[in-house]
Design a protein around this motif. Structure first.
Motif, PDB file in Angstrom:
ATOM      1  N   ASN A 159       0.812  -1.213   0.000  1.00  0.00           N
ATOM      2  CA  ASN A 159       0.000   0.000   0.000  1.00  0.00           C
ATOM      3  C   ASN A 159       0.846   1.265   0.000  1.00  0.00           C
ATOM      4  O   ASN A 159       0.465   2.281  -0.558  1.00  0.00           O
ATOM      5  CB  ASN A 159      -0.960   0.000   1.184  1.00  0.00           C
ATOM      6  CG  ASN A 159      -2.161  -0.873   0.897  1.00  0.00           C
ATOM      7  OD1 ASN A 159      -2.878  -0.632  -0.048  1.00  0.00           O
ATOM      8  ND2 ASN A 159      -2.331  -1.926   1.676  1.00  0.00           N
ATOM      9  N   MET A 163       0.550   3.922  -2.727  1.00  0.00           N
ATOM     10  CA  MET A 163       0.219   5.290  -2.378  1.00  0.00           C
ATOM     11  C   MET A 163       1.229   6.256  -3.011  1.00  0.00           C
ATOM     12  O   MET A 163       0.851   7.233  -3.660  1.00  0.00           O
ATOM     13  CB  MET A 163       0.205   5.455  -0.860  1.00  0.00           C
ATOM     14  CG  MET A 163      -0.375   6.787  -0.433  1.00  0.00           C
ATOM     15  SD  MET A 163      -0.422   6.955   1.352  1.00  0.00           S
ATOM     16  CE  MET A 163       1.294   7.217   1.691  1.00  0.00           C
ATOM     17  N   VAL A 185      -3.677  15.591   2.986  1.00  0.00           N
ATOM     18  CA  VAL A 185      -2.802  14.625   3.668  1.00  0.00           C
ATOM     19  C   VAL A 185      -2.627  14.890   5.178  1.00  0.00           C
ATOM     20  O   VAL A 185      -2.797  13.973   5.992  1.00  0.00           O
ATOM     21  CB  VAL A 185      -1.440  14.517   2.945  1.00  0.00           C
ATOM     22  CG1 VAL A 185      -0.454  13.679   3.732  1.00  0.00           C
ATOM     23  CG2 VAL A 185      -1.667  13.906   1.563  1.00  0.00           C
ATOM     24  N   ILE A 188      -5.214  13.531   7.294  1.00  0.00           N
ATOM     25  CA  ILE A 188      -5.243  12.061   7.454  1.00  0.00           C
ATOM     26  C   ILE A 188      -4.182  11.617   8.455  1.00  0.00           C
ATOM     27  O   ILE A 188      -4.430  10.800   9.335  1.00  0.00           O
ATOM     28  CB  ILE A 188      -5.012  11.363   6.094  1.00  0.00           C
ATOM     29  CG1 ILE A 188      -6.166  11.732   5.157  1.00  0.00           C
ATOM     30  CG2 ILE A 188      -4.903   9.865   6.243  1.00  0.00           C
ATOM     31  CD1 ILE A 188      -5.971  11.297   3.729  1.00  0.00           C
ATOM     32  N   LEU A 189      -2.984  12.211   8.315  1.00  0.00           N
ATOM     33  CA  LEU A 189      -1.879  11.785   9.175  1.00  0.00           C
ATOM     34  C   LEU A 189      -2.121  12.152  10.641  1.00  0.00           C
ATOM     35  O   LEU A 189      -1.735  11.424  11.541  1.00  0.00           O
ATOM     36  CB  LEU A 189      -0.565  12.422   8.708  1.00  0.00           C
ATOM     37  CG  LEU A 189       0.034  11.805   7.449  1.00  0.00           C
ATOM     38  CD1 LEU A 189       1.345  12.481   7.108  1.00  0.00           C
ATOM     39  CD2 LEU A 189       0.268  10.304   7.642  1.00  0.00           C
ATOM     40  N   ALA A 269     -10.291  11.007   3.584  1.00  0.00           N
ATOM     41  CA  ALA A 269      -9.628  10.660   2.331  1.00  0.00           C
ATOM     42  C   ALA A 269     -10.615  10.688   1.161  1.00  0.00           C
ATOM     43  O   ALA A 269     -10.383  11.353   0.158  1.00  0.00           O
ATOM     44  CB  ALA A 269      -8.980   9.287   2.449  1.00  0.00           C
ATOM     45  N   VAL A 304      -4.789   5.826  -4.432  1.00  0.00           N
ATOM     46  CA  VAL A 304      -4.127   6.511  -3.309  1.00  0.00           C
ATOM     47  C   VAL A 304      -5.054   6.522  -2.093  1.00  0.00           C
ATOM     48  O   VAL A 304      -4.633   6.218  -0.979  1.00  0.00           O
ATOM     49  CB  VAL A 304      -3.717   7.948  -3.715  1.00  0.00           C
ATOM     50  CG1 VAL A 304      -3.230   8.729  -2.504  1.00  0.00           C
ATOM     51  CG2 VAL A 304      -2.627   7.883  -4.768  1.00  0.00           C
ATOM     52  N   SER A 307      -5.406   2.984  -0.696  1.00  0.00           N
ATOM     53  CA  SER A 307      -4.200   2.510   0.010  1.00  0.00           C
ATOM     54  C   SER A 307      -3.985   3.294   1.302  1.00  0.00           C
ATOM     55  O   SER A 307      -3.501   2.742   2.285  1.00  0.00           O
ATOM     56  CB  SER A 307      -2.923   2.549  -0.843  1.00  0.00           C
ATOM     57  OG  SER A 307      -3.089   3.169  -2.029  1.00  0.00           O
ATOM     58  N   THR A 308      -4.368   4.559   1.309  1.00  0.00           N
ATOM     59  CA  THR A 308      -4.230   5.320   2.550  1.00  0.00           C
ATOM     60  C   THR A 308      -5.149   4.737   3.618  1.00  0.00           C
ATOM     61  O   THR A 308      -4.754   4.564   4.773  1.00  0.00           O
ATOM     62  CB  THR A 308      -4.594   6.803   2.310  1.00  0.00           C
ATOM     63  OG1 THR A 308      -3.910   7.238   1.153  1.00  0.00           O
ATOM     64  CG2 THR A 308      -4.207   7.656   3.489  1.00  0.00           C
ATOM     65  N   SER A 312      -4.058   2.943   7.152  1.00  0.00           N
ATOM     66  CA  SER A 312      -4.468   3.317   8.503  1.00  0.00           C
ATOM     67  C   SER A 312      -4.873   2.081   9.292  1.00  0.00           C
ATOM     68  O   SER A 312      -4.558   1.937  10.462  1.00  0.00           O
ATOM     69  CB  SER A 312      -5.596   4.332   8.450  1.00  0.00           C
ATOM     70  OG  SER A 312      -6.831   3.669   8.396  1.00  0.00           O
TER      71      SER A 312
END
Ligand SMILES: Nc1ncnc2c1ncn2[C@@H]1O[C@H](COP(=O)(O)OP(=O)(O)OP(=O)(O)O)[C@@H](O)[C@H]1O
Length: 596
Positions: A159, A163, A185, A188-189, A269, A304, A307-308, A312
């Motif tokens: 992933n 990504m 991004v 999400i992080l 996302a 993307v 896979s994000t 997670s």
């Protein structure tokens, strides 16, 4: 002995406070011997990820190709696609094989390493940790790590490749739309990092409770008969249920946090990507971009985003494994309070000397079990330890084998202090019959052979004869090859004891340690075994603990113990003449025997 399950949470807190182990770094040394497999796995992952990344380009070409009506180009694309499918299948199969096999290999090595460490730990270590807990770590925690190595880690890598590759392709397709996507991004992080740490703590707590529950189950099941005899089944069930519910509660907390992380990430996302596409759709209408380009971008964005989202979930899984790794590393790096010296002096049989030995068990540091003990047993001498229960007799036997070190004073064997020799070196000169004879789940023969695995069948039988065990063993359904059950449950107490005696006789060691060795035998067997011991003791240093004074009457010397001290010593006759504790015990016992 065993800790109560309630203290598992305390233990967990204690552990959490101790040093944090780097996530999966501790496992790296276990991968080192299999570098080639790691490289193969990475290669397979790269192949499959690259193929997945090529597909959207193909989609764009097909769509835009259709619009110019070039059919021969189309045929080429589809033939190419079939070749790509073959490469993809090969890569996926290879990835599964290599990664799963690597996982199984590493976990098997890890289990062996933990067992090797645990089997050598001195008894003080197991006073804090239930053996069931250790088992749970070796099984459940390693299984968790296996799932991470075997699947999650490779998914994670895949992933990550998807990504980053997807992002590059997005950038190539439309820098403007990609720039907008990148704004999402940090959103999400953020939650991944914030909740990830919490998740790791919760996972660890969960594993701790699972281990406590295994510990409780194994303790109760091992003593099921006693539980039933005292009609405490319901109580045992409640105790087990309480720990299991705690494990469930901690799992619930973990699952809740994980669900929250996944939810936030997927929403951010996907809605972010949708917003970006919205703008893209407007661009197509205005003719700033082609439909094929937008489709290509949509697929990359979807790759993307998915896979994000997958990352997670996998990140949560990894946090869980990190908790399990911490627990395993604790076992692997467990410090033993007893250690062998760096430069050991070779052991040789000789006198056994206690010099002003003071000792308290680590779990009860304020309660001395031995309080200034001095004695010398010369080679070939038979010395008996007698005294009331709790006087410290078995403690002496444990110290002789260096299962614990005294807090003050010295113990020497053959003129060398025990800590200066390797434990296995001097223990090989000792044969022990412990107070609770240990019989393993195997045959009577194997149990005796344990004393000296190189012995011949004749020697095993001779040892059994000397221990008055031959008759009853022959009467078992398969004679010497009869299975005796877990912990020897198919044998009587006296039979187990005779197996333990035969094992010690077979060991043929210069030092004989007998801790209540004949306590479970009937008079006749005891007399027979006693004779064997007397013959055996002739050329050996013998330390014998006994409550029944008749069995120690003929010892060269008798040490009388009370409250961790030797309060008198001499022969049976001299001690009786002295009129102290020994004389009182002797009067009591011999008058009882007379009366019987
Ligand atoms: N593992 C342990 N941890 C803490 N205390 C212990 C441990 N083992 C024994 N003790 C304590 O040390 C003291 C001495 O025990 P020990 O087993 O040496 O007595 P003993 O003279 O052999 O008694 P018995 O004749 O009943 O076997 C006792 O007070 C006992 O409660």
């Amino acid at each position: 002995m065993a800790q109560t399950p309630n203290s598992a949470a305390e233990v967990s807190e204690e552990r959490a406070a101790s040093k944090r182990v780097g996530v999966l770094q501790a496992l790296l040394p276990y991968f080192a011997p299999y570098k080639i497999w790691v490289v193969l796995a990475l290669a397979a992952l790269t192949i499959t990820a690259s193929v997945s990344l090529i597909l959207p380009v193909a989609a764009r070409r097909v769509i835009d190709g259709f619009s110019v009506g070039d059919v021969s180009l189309l045929n080429q694309y589809f033939m190419g696609a079939i070749a790509v499918a073959a490469i993809f299948a090969l890569g996926t199969g290879l990835r599964y094989y290599v990664v799963t096999r690597l996982g199984e290999r590493v976990v098997a090595d890890l289990r062996k390493a933990i067992f090797d460490r645990m089997i050598g730990m001195s008894p003080a270590y197991f006073e804090k940790l239930m053996t069931g807990e250790v088992l749970s770590r070796i099984t459940t925690d390693t299984t968790l790590i296996l799932s991470v190595i075997g699947s999650s880690a490779s998914w994670m890598l895949r992933n990550m490749l998807m990504m980053s590759g997807g992002l590059i392709m997005m950038l190539w397709t439309s820098p403007k739309l990609t720039g907008l996507v990148l704004l999402i991004v940090p959103l999400i992080l953020g939650p991944i990092l914030a909740l990830g740490r919490k998740l790791r703590g919760l996972s660890r707590q969960n594993q701790d409770w699972i281990a406590a529950s295994s510990g409780k189950a194994s303790e109760s099941l091992l003593s099921a008969q006693t539980v039933q005899a005292f009609t405490h089944e319901a109580r045992s069930s409640t105790e087990f249920s309480n720990v299991t519910e705690k494990a469930y509660d901690s799992a619930r907390a973990r699952i809740k946090t994980r669900a929250l992380i996944t939810m936030i990430i997927i929403f951010v996302a996907f809605s972010g990507v949708m917003g970006v596409l919205w703008i893209g759709a407007i661009d197509v209408r205005s003719g700033a971009t082609t439909a094929g380009q937008l489709v290509q971008f949509v697929i990359y964005a979807a790759i993307v985003a998915s896979s994000t989202a997958a990352l997670s979930e996998l990140w949560s899984e990894l946090q869980r494994a990190a908790g399990a790794t911490e627990r395993l590393v604790e076992l692997l790096e467990a410090e033993d309070s007893i250690a062998d010296p760096q430069e050991p002096i070779p052991a040789k049989p000789g006198a056994l000397v206690f010099e002003d030995v003071k000792f308290a068990f680590p779990s009860r540091p304020d309660q001395p079990a031995l309080n200034g003990v001095n004695f010398t047993i010369n080679p070939g001498e038979t010395v008996a330890l007698v005294g009331p229960s709790g006087a410290g007799k078995s403690t002496i036997i444990q110290l002789v084998q260096r299962f614990f070190d005294p807090q003050a004073g010295h113990i020497t064997f053959g003129g060398v202090a025990l800590p200066q020799m390797r434990r296995s070196d001097f223990r090989q000169f000792m044969a022990l019959v412990p107070q609770d004879p240990v019989v393993f789940a195997s045959s009577a023969y194997d149990n005796i052979l344990f004393g000296r695995p190189s012995a011949s069948r004749d020697e095993v039988i001779a040892a059994a004869k000397a221990a008055a065990a031959d008759d009853f063993i022959r009467a078992l359904p398969d004679g010497y090859d009869s299975y005796v059950g877990e912990r020897g449950v198919m044998l009587s107490g006296g039979q187990k004891q005779r197996i333990a005696i035969a094992r010690a006789i077979l060991r043929d060691a210069p030092v004989l340690l007998l801790d209540e060795a004949t306590s479970a035998l009937d008079g006749e067997s005891e007399a027979l075994v006693q004779k064997a011991f007397e013959a055996l003791s002739k050329h050996r240093t013998t330390l014998v603990v006994a409550h029944r004074l008749a069995t120690v009457k003929n010892a060269d010397r008798i040490l009388v113990m009370d409250q961790g001290q030797i309060i008198a010593q001499g022969t049976h006759a001299s001690l009786v003449a002295e009129g102290g504790l020994y004389a009182r015990l002797a009067k009591l016992q011999f008058s009882q025997t007379d009366g019987a």
